[in-house]
Design an enzyme around this catalytic site. Structure first.
Site, short mmCIF file in Angstrom:
data_model
loop_
_atom_site.label_atom_id
_atom_site.label_comp_id
_atom_site.label_asym_id
_atom_site.label_seq_id
_atom_site.Cartn_x
_atom_site.Cartn_y
_atom_site.Cartn_z
N ARG A 263 0.84 -1.19 0.00
CA ARG A 263 0.00 0.00 0.00
C ARG A 263 0.87 1.25 0.00
O ARG A 263 1.82 1.34 0.78
CB ARG A 263 -0.91 0.00 1.24
CG ARG A 263 -1.78 -1.26 1.26
CD ARG A 263 -2.82 -1.23 2.34
NE ARG A 263 -3.63 -2.44 2.22
CZ ARG A 263 -4.64 -2.75 3.01
NH1 ARG A 263 -4.99 -1.91 3.98
NH2 ARG A 263 -5.33 -3.86 2.83
N ARG A 278 1.44 1.34 10.33
CA ARG A 278 1.08 1.72 8.96
C ARG A 278 2.32 1.59 8.08
O ARG A 278 3.20 2.45 8.10
CB ARG A 278 0.54 3.16 8.92
CG ARG A 278 -0.09 3.57 7.60
CD ARG A 278 -0.69 4.96 7.67
NE ARG A 278 -1.76 5.06 8.66
CZ ARG A 278 -3.02 4.69 8.44
NH1 ARG A 278 -3.37 4.23 7.25
NH2 ARG A 278 -3.93 4.80 9.38
N GLU A 350 -7.22 -0.46 14.72
CA GLU A 350 -7.84 -1.40 13.80
C GLU A 350 -6.89 -2.55 13.47
O GLU A 350 -5.75 -2.35 13.09
CB GLU A 350 -8.25 -0.68 12.50
CG GLU A 350 -8.98 -1.59 11.54
CD GLU A 350 -9.37 -0.86 10.24
OE1 GLU A 350 -9.55 0.37 10.28
OE2 GLU A 350 -9.47 -1.54 9.20
N SER A 353 -10.97 -6.26 9.52
CA SER A 353 -12.11 -5.58 8.92
C SER A 353 -12.84 -6.59 8.07
O SER A 353 -12.21 -7.39 7.38
CB SER A 353 -11.58 -4.45 8.04
OG SER A 353 -12.64 -3.84 7.36
N ARG A 392 0.01 -5.48 12.02
CA ARG A 392 -0.79 -4.91 13.11
C ARG A 392 -1.03 -5.92 14.23
O ARG A 392 -1.08 -5.54 15.40
CB ARG A 392 -2.12 -4.38 12.57
CG ARG A 392 -1.90 -3.10 11.80
CD ARG A 392 -3.15 -2.29 11.65
NE ARG A 392 -2.85 -1.10 10.88
CZ ARG A 392 -3.76 -0.23 10.46
NH1 ARG A 392 -5.04 -0.45 10.73
NH2 ARG A 392 -3.40 0.83 9.77
#
Length: 427
Positions: A263, A278, A350, A353, A392
RNA sequence: GGAGAGGUGGCAGAGCGGCUGAAUGCGUCGGUCUCGAAAACCGAUAUGCCUGAAAGGGUAUCGAGGGUUCAAAUCCCUCCCUCUCCGCCA
């Protein structure tokens, strides 16, 4: 992509949905483009009809002069058809463009709101641990235990790349293995997917890899090809059945895929700059399902339950979020996030998801289903959910399981693969 | 990477310029027969879009894209994929 016919019949609803979703679009403009497309399509069909008629008449016409007249007409029709075809293609592209910016419809129970403030916490599991010593964040913990090398990552690849080392490697592999085992036991078919996918597959899933603005494009593109590095295995898993008609009797098709995720994190400059939270590349185990419209809601809850089960097994406190309309993202009809407690940030972050995308992705990917012996097909529903997103998960894991001496206990379920109960330099 | 072969309906497999959305076989579904079943026989059996209340009619689709022609599954070009053989490599 929404069904243009639905948009045509429910313009007010669709427009209202866009407002809830914080998407500024003009539904009327999309409808205008479609009217134009339909008009051209209709004219095209009339020309084709006459062309077919001519090709039936010509071989039967024995009289040379009359035959020549027909041939002449055919020639001019060919020209006309060529022009119409070009026009039609343009019109179709315009419709696709207009339709492409419309987000999916929204589950009636999803909380309505403009920004993450309106997300609804629906439950919590586990108590955030009370530490009787000064806590460290995952960067400190991992660097002191020689588990990660951010400097080498920056040097070799760039900012927000990293090398995992020592037990962190075993931990990551253990997380992958643990998640895979759980999902296989649940009847999910394990898959290791490509880490690259075609632009059209990305678009089918709802990404915009052609975004000309490098400041907002979310994915890496491979120069001189139509390939991108995938941002999630959702892309490759969803693309796996592109252009297929699946048998209803075989649904739901449930997969658990392993891939790397890349990403650019464009649009998030300066956010979460520290550590693994991140990053530009991470490893993820992703669930993906193809099912009938009747099955999708229950399956969504099943996927959520699996996500919770995994974090419970890892002994990580979390809360479940029902994502509000303004924060849903284009393809999702409804989305639940798991946010794990992260002592380092003193809050929830987070970690997983799961989205029910209904037929939004299936329509653009052209994935339908039918029952044997029955007429007609329907677009399937697609769902995705994170089993484990390694970077994460590691953040939550090392921070929650840290000890006063800077060591890290390994959750019981991972010990078989890590080979030890505690990670301690020199231990 | 080199040489050859090929990509047609759920599958197998014809068609190789005109009424072919596509023969035939298998499969599947419905029916006849039967106490029931098998066999046999009869019939049906792709998808999208347009039009129509419906029945139906129209149109597109034979790996993808382009070309030739009044007309292409059929001829030509490009690309993709599969198979066989050779080379190379983890």
């Amino acid at each position: 992509m929404l069904d243009i016919q639905y948009v045509r019949e429910n313009p007010v609803l669709v427009q209202a949905n866009c407002v809830n979703r914080q998407v500024k679009v003009d539904v009327a403009a999309a409808l205008g483009a479609d009217d134009h497309r339909r008009a051209i399509a209709h004219r095209t069909q009339l020309v084709q009809e006459r062309q077919n008629e001519l090709s039936r008449l010509i071989p039967r016409e024995k009289e040379p002069a009359a035959r020549q007249t027909l041939v002449t007409e055919g020639k001019s029709l060919r020209e006309e058809a060529g022009k119409l075809e070009a026009e039609l293609r343009e019109a179709e592209a315009a419709v696709r463009l207009a339709l492409g910016v419309l987000p999916n419809l929204t589950h009636p129970d999803a909380p309505v709101g403009a920004d993450p403030e309106s997300n609804l916490e629906i439950r919590r599991w586990g108590e955030p641990r009370v530490f009787d010593f000064p806590i460290k964040d995952h960067v400190t913990l991992m660097e002191s235990n020689d588990l990660v090398d951010f400097e080498a990552g920056a040097m070799v690849t760039g900012q927000k790349f990293y090398f995992l080392k020592n037990e962190a490697v075993l931990l990551e592999l253990a997380l992958v293995q643990f998640a895979m085992m759980r999902l296989v036991a649940r009847g999910y078919t394990p898959v290791i997917t490509p880490d690259l996918a075609r632009v059209e597959v990305l678009e089918g899933i709802g990404f915009q890899p052609r975004d000309p603005d490098p400041d907002t494009r979310q994915v890496y593109t491979i120069a001189q090809t139509d390939l991108c590095l995938v941002a999630t295995a959702e892309i490759t898993l969803g693309g796996m059945h592109k252009d297929q008609v699946l048998d209803n009797a075989r649904l739901p098709l449930k997969y658990v895929g392993l891939s790397h995720c890349f990403r650019t994190e464009a649009g998030a400059p300066g956010r979460d700059t520290r550590g693994l939270y991140r990053v530009h590349q991470f490893t993820k185990v992703e669930m993906f399902a193809f099912c009938t419209p009747e099955q999708s809601e229950a399956l969504h809850l099943e996927i959520l339950a699996i996500e919770e089960e995994i974090f419970q097994a890892l002994e990580l406190p979390y809360r479940v979020i029902d994502t509000c309309t303004g924060d849903l993202g284009g393809p999702a009809y409804r989305k639940y996030d798991l946010e794990a407690w992260m002592p380092g940030r003193g809050g929830y972050g987070e970690v997983t998801s799961t989205s029910n995308c209904t037929d939004f992705q299936a329509r653009r990917l052209n994935i339908r289903s039918k029952s044997a012996g029955q007429k007609g097909t329907r677009f399937v529903h697609t769902l995705n959910g994170t089993a484990i997103s390694c970077a994460r998960a590691l953040v939550a894991l090392v921070e929650n399981h840290q000890q006063a001496d800077g060591s890290i206990t390994v959750p019981t379920v991972l010990r078989p693969w890590v080979g030890k109960d505690i990670i301690r330099r020199g231990a």
